[in-house]
Design an enzyme around this catalytic site. Structure first.
Site, PDB file in Angstrom:
ATOM      1  N   ALA A 150      -2.766 -92.121 -41.592  1.00  0.00           N
ATOM      2  CA  ALA A 150      -2.486 -90.686 -41.725  1.00  0.00           C
ATOM      3  C   ALA A 150      -3.097 -89.914 -40.559  1.00  0.00           C
ATOM      4  O   ALA A 150      -3.884 -90.448 -39.778  1.00  0.00           O
ATOM      5  CB  ALA A 150      -3.043 -90.164 -43.052  1.00  0.00           C
ATOM      6  N   GLN A 151      -2.708 -88.642 -40.475  1.00  0.00           N
ATOM      7  CA  GLN A 151      -3.325 -87.733 -39.511  1.00  0.00           C
ATOM      8  C   GLN A 151      -3.581 -86.399 -40.201  1.00  0.00           C
ATOM      9  O   GLN A 151      -2.986 -86.088 -41.229  1.00  0.00           O
ATOM     10  CB  GLN A 151      -2.436 -87.553 -38.285  1.00  0.00           C
ATOM     11  CG  GLN A 151      -1.057 -86.994 -38.555  1.00  0.00           C
ATOM     12  CD  GLN A 151      -0.141 -87.165 -37.351  1.00  0.00           C
ATOM     13  OE1 GLN A 151      -0.022 -88.254 -36.785  1.00  0.00           O
ATOM     14  NE2 GLN A 151       0.524 -86.081 -36.941  1.00  0.00           N
ATOM     15  N   ASP A 301     -15.609 -96.311 -47.826  1.00  0.00           N
ATOM     16  CA  ASP A 301     -15.511 -96.225 -46.367  1.00  0.00           C
ATOM     17  C   ASP A 301     -16.399 -95.107 -45.809  1.00  0.00           C
ATOM     18  O   ASP A 301     -15.903 -94.132 -45.230  1.00  0.00           O
ATOM     19  CB  ASP A 301     -14.044 -95.978 -45.974  1.00  0.00           C
ATOM     20  CG  ASP A 301     -13.768 -96.272 -44.520  1.00  0.00           C
ATOM     21  OD1 ASP A 301     -14.593 -96.954 -43.874  1.00  0.00           O
ATOM     22  OD2 ASP A 301     -12.724 -95.820 -44.006  1.00  0.00           O
TER      23      ASP A 301
END
Length: 539
Positions: A150-151, A301
């Site tokens: 994704a961005q 993460d």
């Protein structure tokens, strides 16, 4: 005639193949191109190992490892998308793979290329039937960040609220099935090549990779994580998770409150802002330890880009740690959470009976090795770890790695019993440890986590205790605090020694985590036969 027919057949197949390849190369998903690249390189590395790997010939072995590691990670980088995630998962096995794999794995954390704004508009049209500018008052077409799946774009709602809009790259959904199939094949290949247990983790890892690509689940994760953190009074006001605007989200688009902050490990920026790196790291470790040992709902993460520090919006001269990117979460079973708390308590009390019992329940045969990996420091209950560094020849390293196969097989005697939660719990702990090391080890991470392990036991067992249990618990608590005090003394002795060396001899300071790394590396070489690259412990 036969030759002409053969020639025409070859020409037709070649022309068709080139046509399909040319067409696929211009598509978004590039399924054929990526699969052909994977298949071709998979055959290449298998042949390379089969023909050129000669046990005992150290120079040829090292060259083969180098070529194959480069081939695998080149495929991951060129294919992009989920292959980046897959490569990172393979990289987490670096402790039992040759050093060449360890070196290449670290290069997979670089920023991924962004997709054009026209692609972003198409995602909005498909999911909402309108363009971004019809939903938002302002929408910056240029992304502020781009990752593997994704961005992120900066935007503004009609009421003036500034938000971060996370948009999934549309090719990811099309590529997912074939990419995860390649992941399974890669694990099978690695298990066959190195004779190590790896395939058993595939179902669990694949499940969570698929979940990470669902932004509605990510929005849900962030809300649950925020509710859990609000229950911890000691973290109240110190940790923040941005608000999610679920009413304008989808499985491929997530809108969250925009937060200005600096990355946790950006020491110069932290100091310029007036924030204490030690306090920021302390809060970060506490936040993730509370997830591991109390809520059982854990961020998978926590790399520096997902942990920000900002000035407190309501309290002068105070700062907040902000946790972002909640796509990869695991939910621990209550049984695992309680056993993991007990395991940490047992390690600090040198309670080998409890430690062995829990390891046996988990199908683990070597409790000392597991304790060392868990603490990320040497664990030898009968002998204090020595600071001296041992020199291991390449020949000795090879002999130890060959014998390590048997040890690993014996280490995990029953794969079915192994708690899959440990895959991502270990990942979280290793990244947090690397963050602490990158900042010069301002806090004693292990002590903080051990204390939260005891908090995790306290929260469930306090109401059940009678007088006898209370006295037993009190005595164990005294022993536990004594051990923590001894480790605290060690922590400050290391800091004072390094400070003195810096002042007197001009030596650069390493930090407590670096000292633990040196001890861990030495023990893995001498006791377990694992040879590590110097910076394998770094995120």
């Amino acid at each position: 005639m036969a030759r002409q027919r053969l020639f025409k057949s070859i020409l037709a197949v070649t022309t068709t193949g080139l046509g399909v390849y040319a067409y696929d190369s211009n598509t978004e998903a590039q399924l054929v191109t990526r699969n052909v690249r994977t298949f071709y390189n998979g055959i290449g590395l298998a042949v390379d190992y089969k023909l050129n790997f000669k046990p005992g010939d150290l120079s040829s072995m090292e060259a083969v490892h180098e070529r194959v590691a480069n081939r695998i990670y080149d495929v991951c980088e060129r294919n992009g998308g989920l292959y980046i995630k897959i490569g990172q998962v393979i990289g987490t096995q670096a402790a039992v793979l040759p050093a060449q794999y360890q070196k290449r794995a670290r290069k997979l954390f670089d920023a991924a290329p962004a997709v054009p704004y026209s692609v972003v508009e198409r995602v909005f049209q498909e999911d909402f039937g309108v363009s971004p500018h019809e939903i938002f008052k302002e929408f910056d077409p240029k992304p502020v960040a781009s990752a593997s799946i994704a961005q992120v774009h900066k935007a503004k709602l009609h009421d003036g609220t500034v938000v971060a809009v996370k948009v999934q790259k549309p090719a990811i959904r099309k590529q997912m099935d074939s990419d995860l199939l390649a992941f399974r094949m890669l694990l099978h290949l690695y298990e066959r090549l190195f004779d190590l247990p790896m395939v058993f983790v595939s179902d669990y890892v694949e499940k969570h990779i698929r979940m990470e690509a669902d932004f509605e689940r990510e929005a849900h994760n962030s809300m649950i994580a925020w509710k859990n953190l609000q229950k911890e009074k000691t973290l109240n006001g110190l940790v923040y998770i941005p608000k999610v605007f679920s009413e304008i989200g989808s499985k491929r688009v997530m809108v969250a409150e925009w937060v200005d902050g600096v990355q946790l490990t950006a020491l110069d920026k932290l100091k310029a802002m007036g924030a204490s790196p030690a306090q920021a790291m302390q809060v970060t470790v506490e936040a993730f330890a509370s997830q591991i040992f109390k809520s059982g709902f854990l961020h998978g993460d926590p790399h520096p880009g997902n942990v920000l520090v900002r000035k407190h919006p309501h309290k002068k001269n105070q700062f907040q740690v902000v946790l972002i990117d909640h796509g990869l979460y695991i939910e621990e079973s209550e049984k695992f959470r309680e056993e993991y708390c007990r395991l940490w308590e047992a390690m600090f009390l040198l309670d080998t009976k409890t430690l062995n019992e829990i390891c046996q329940k988990w199908g683990i045969n070597d409790s000392n090795m597991f304790a060392s990996v868990t603490l990320q420091k040497p664990y030898m209950p009968s002998k204090a770890p020595h600071l001296a560094q041992g020199n291991v020849s390449f020949h000795d390293a090879y002999e130890m790695q060959m014998s390590m196969k048997t040890r690993i097989r014996n280490f995990l005697v029953n794969q079915a019993l192994f708690p899959r939660e440990l895959i991502f719990v270990s990942r979280n702990m290793n990244i947090v440890r690397a963050n602490n090391k990158a900042m010069g080890s301002p806090v004693n991470r292990i002590n903080i986590m051990a204390r939260w392990a005891v908090y995790g036991l306290e929260s469930k067992n306090k109401e059940k205790r009678g007088i006898r249990d209370y006295l037993k618990h009190s005595w164990r608590l005294v022993l536990f605090e004594t051990t923590l005090f001894a480790m605290t003394v060690s922590f400050y002795i290391v800091k004072l020694t390094e400070k003195a060396n810096q002042i007197i001899w001009g030596k650069a300071s390493q930090g407590f985590e670096a000292v633990l790394d040196a001890r861990m590396k030495e023990q893995l070489q001498q006791q377990f036969g694992i040879v590590l690259d110097e910076s394998v412990f770094d995120a």
